[in-house]
Design an enzyme around this catalytic site. Structure first.
Site, PDB file in Angstrom:
ATOM      1  N   ARG A  92      80.139  28.758  10.753  1.00  0.00           N
ATOM      2  CA  ARG A  92      81.513  28.708  10.274  1.00  0.00           C
ATOM      3  C   ARG A  92      82.305  29.798  10.982  1.00  0.00           C
ATOM      4  NH1 ARG A  92      80.446  24.363   9.038  1.00  0.00           N
ATOM      5  NH2 ARG A  92      80.639  23.294   7.025  1.00  0.00           N
TER       6      ARG A  92
ATOM      7  N   GLU B 160      90.348  27.369  11.697  1.00  0.00           N
ATOM      8  CA  GLU B 160      90.455  26.048  12.332  1.00  0.00           C
ATOM      9  C   GLU B 160      91.446  25.172  11.566  1.00  0.00           C
ATOM     10  OE1 GLU B 160      86.647  24.159  12.589  1.00  0.00           O
ATOM     11  OE2 GLU B 160      85.730  25.809  13.691  1.00  0.00           O
TER      12      GLU B 160
ATOM     13  N   HIS C 264      83.962  22.853  17.556  1.00  0.00           N
ATOM     14  CA  HIS C 264      83.186  22.501  16.356  1.00  0.00           C
ATOM     15  C   HIS C 264      82.494  21.146  16.541  1.00  0.00           C
ATOM     16  CE1 HIS C 264      83.035  23.352  11.751  1.00  0.00           C
ATOM     17  NE2 HIS C 264      81.891  22.821  12.185  1.00  0.00           N
TER      18      HIS C 264
END
Length: 354
Positions: A212, A241, A258
């Site tokens: 993360r 994000e 990601h």
């Protein structure tokens, strides 16, 4: 009839959820960031990925009875609210573990080739020993690469594996993060990798973050690198994000949006786990098997040595191409982050040794 709203990036939703328990379903697929309360006023089942914030604001007044996320992480889900409202919930732990492990292996191999590192001499520190971290450890075992594990929650729960402190991990040649996002508390992971941690890393070392974004203090990472610290970053996740710290991206050895777990098989497994959870919730049998859905993975032709490892991986997964696509969008990356993720090639998993 069941009414289902699903993220458009989830594969095989129509094939798996067209009907279950003999009852047909009406399925609406939407962009994950565009799912709003207005879309749910007649919805029984909501199926999402990590970009949809599922909370009271989204669900209040809706008839939603089941929420499923086809992801490992649940930090985008207000679990307390679901529990209070009696809404059934399921996630997909481990669904993309192999894809992420392959991304990490490719990252280490790419770094070793670019920096002329002998992989026989390095030690890898794995922060987080759950589904993904354990799979990474298994890959390293196969390759004969030394590693250490850090996972205080698992250690406290009595996991029999050997764990070390974060301070010991800090001195490894490669550090790879595989923890969930936890904002506060005893096992908080917010800015777990901060300026002090980065400053103490050995010169010519590598930090990989595919967990993360906020596990790594992005501003600190940029500042330390900009000041001349000779460490490398391979980053697949970003704080805040879809915003991306462009300055940090420019400092990274490899930057991707990601997509570490975005293998075709991983996405299919995530959807399938929610199919299983829905059937279990209603007491139905699974009428479709996972083996029917998974594509044929290519055989990985590897001679068993780690010399030239990246060159043996590259025909199956070209991480440089992923990096190039992200950098091409430059300053407009915030607007194009979702587009990049949606249009990335459907990567097939390649490691038959896992």
């Amino acid at each position: 009839m069941w009414n289902i709203v699903a993220d458009e990036n989830m594969p095989l939703v129509k094939e798996l959820f067209a009907e279950f328990g003999g009852t047909p379903a009406q399925i609406k697929k939407l962009s994950g960031r565009c799912i709003t309360a207005k879309n749910l006023y007649k919805t029984d089942i909501l199926l999402v990925r990590s970009v949809t914030q599922v909370n009271q604001e989204l669900l209040k007044g809706s008839p939603v009875r089941f929420v499923g996320t086809a992801t490992i992480g649940t930090d985008h889900i207000d679990l307390d609210y679901l529990s209070q409202q009696g809404i059934e919930f399921s996630s997909a732990p481990g669904s993309n573990a192999q894809g992420v492990a392959e991304y990490v292996l490719t990252s280490i191999a790419y770094w070793a080739e670019k920096r002329h590192v002998d992989l026989n001499t390095i030690k890898v520190g794995i922060i987080g020993a759950g589904n993904v971290g354990s799979r990474v450890a298994k890959v390293l075992d196969t390759l004969g690469i030394d590693y250490l594990l850090n996972d205080p929650p698992l250690e406290a729960a009595g996991d029999a594996r050997s764990f070390v402190s974060l301070k010991e991990i800090n001195q490894c040649d490669v550090i790879s993060c595989h923890v969930p996002y936890i904002a506060s508390g005893q096992y908080a992971t917010y800015h777990l990798i901060d300026d002090a941690f980065l400053e103490a890393m050995p010169d010519q070392s590598l930090l990989i973050n595919s967990s993360r974004g906020a596990v790594l203090d992005n501003n600190a990472a940029f500042g330390i690198k900009y000041a001349g610290k000779s460490i490398d970053y391979i980053l697949d996740v970003w704080e805040d994000e879809p915003k991306v710290n462009i300055k940090l991206m420019d400092q990274a050895l490899i930057a991707t949006p990601h997509i570490a777990g975005y293998s075709q098989e991983g996405k299919i497994r995530g959807t399938y786990q929610l199919y299983q959870a829905l059937n279990q919730w209603q007491g139905f049998e699974n009428s479709i098997s996972l083996d029917e859905l998974l594509p044929q993975a290519p055989k990985w032709h590897w001679d068993g040595t780690i010399k030239g490892l990246y060159q043996s991986i590259k025909p199956y997964y070209d991480i440089e191409a992923d990096d190039h696509r992200m950098r091409q969008v430059g300053a407009n990356i915030e607007q194009k982050f979702d587009f990049l993720r949606k249009t990335y090639p459907q990567r097939l998993e390649f490691l038959d040794t896992l």
